[in-house]
Design an enzyme around this catalytic site. Structure first.
Site, PDB file in Angstrom:
ATOM      1  N   ALA A  58     -56.919   1.581 -31.109  1.00 21.90           N
ATOM      2  CA  ALA A  58     -55.947   2.368 -30.247  1.00 21.90           C
ATOM      3  C   ALA A  58     -55.809   1.893 -28.927  1.00 21.90           C
ATOM      4  O   ALA A  58     -54.709   1.987 -28.135  1.00 21.90           O
ATOM      5  CB  ALA A  58     -56.273   3.865 -30.069  1.00 21.90           C
ATOM      6  N   GLU A  59     -57.016   1.297 -28.433  1.00 20.49           N
ATOM      7  CA  GLU A  59     -57.054   0.805 -27.069  1.00 20.49           C
ATOM      8  C   GLU A  59     -56.327  -0.579 -26.884  1.00 20.49           C
ATOM      9  O   GLU A  59     -55.676  -0.852 -26.042  1.00 20.49           O
ATOM     10  CB  GLU A  59     -58.379   0.491 -26.413  1.00 20.49           C
ATOM     11  CG  GLU A  59     -59.397   1.853 -26.245  1.00 20.49           C
ATOM     12  CD  GLU A  59     -58.736   2.648 -25.097  1.00 20.49           C
ATOM     13  OE1 GLU A  59     -58.046   1.994 -24.380  1.00 20.49           O
ATOM     14  OE2 GLU A  59     -59.319   3.413 -24.676  1.00 20.49           O
TER      15      GLU A  59
END
Length: 217
Positions: A107-108
């Site tokens: 996600a990052e």
């Protein structure tokens, strides 16, 4: 008839055993080397107000719970990544689910070790400079340091919020100071104040929890 056991199942069993036997406040310290275990709160106090900002991603569809939606499709979810050994090492070291670490990295930064946001978050787990310094990370672009530091930070947040992953993820994305100011300490609080969090953080929590479930398969 012989029965084959998935190696991932064995690993998860060993990880769970280690987690149950480990006191995160003492023998597995979630902060920089040389920092005494009695100053656990000091790490988060140093980081409070330092917002770990990430670039917003398209929001996954919500199931209505406000926390977990439908799994986010990704063509490579079932394939190992270059960073799996580092992820599993950090998971065992800090007692954090490897699937959760992997979901946060996805996600990052989408597994880009040189990713950098406009706000200055860097590396696989998108550490801000102040956060990285507090965690003892000298080079956020170094995958090993970044994963170790990011997992250490995630472990500290999980300890702070009594293992409640959704709350820890809210703090990882929006900053523990902001989460605390909203009066969020439990998942019940999170549900009650979910709409008061930034849209990016709401989407982030949903996405990471969905990805975690997918990576556990």
């Amino acid at each position: 008839m012989s029965m084959k056991i998935d190696p991932r199942t064995v690993q998860q069993m060993l990880q769970l055993q280690l987690y149950e036997q480990t006191n995160i406040f003492s023998s597995v310290s979630p902060y920089a080397v040389g920092r005494p275990a009695s100053t656990f709160a000091g790490l988060l106090e140093e980081i409070v107000g330092l917002e770990t900002v990430t670039e917003p991603d398209p929001a996954p569809k919500s199931s209505g719970s406000g926390l977990v939606g439908q799994a986010v499709p990704h063509p490579s979810l079932s394939k190992p990544t270059t960073y799996d050994p580092l992820i599993h090492e950090a998971a065992l070291k800090y007692g954090v689910d490897a699937a959760l670490i992997k979901a946060v990295i996805h996600a990052e930064s989408s597994f880009n070790p040189t990713a950098q946001s406009h706000a200055g978050a860097k590396g696989l787990m998108q550490l801000m400079d102040g956060t990285a310094k507090a965690l003892g990370v000298a080079d956020s672009m170094d995958p090993e340091q970044n994963i170790n530091g990011g997992t250490r930070y995630l472990a500290a947040l999980l300890a702070k919020y009594n293992g409640q992953e959704a709350v820890a993820l809210a703090a990882y994305n929006a900053g523990p100071g902001r989460v605390d100011r909203l009066g969020i300490a439990t998942e019940r609080d999170l549900r009650a104040h979910f709409d008061r969090l930034p849209a990016e953080t709401r989407n982030y929590i949903t996405k990471v929890l969905d990805l975690k479930e997918t990576y556990k398969v």
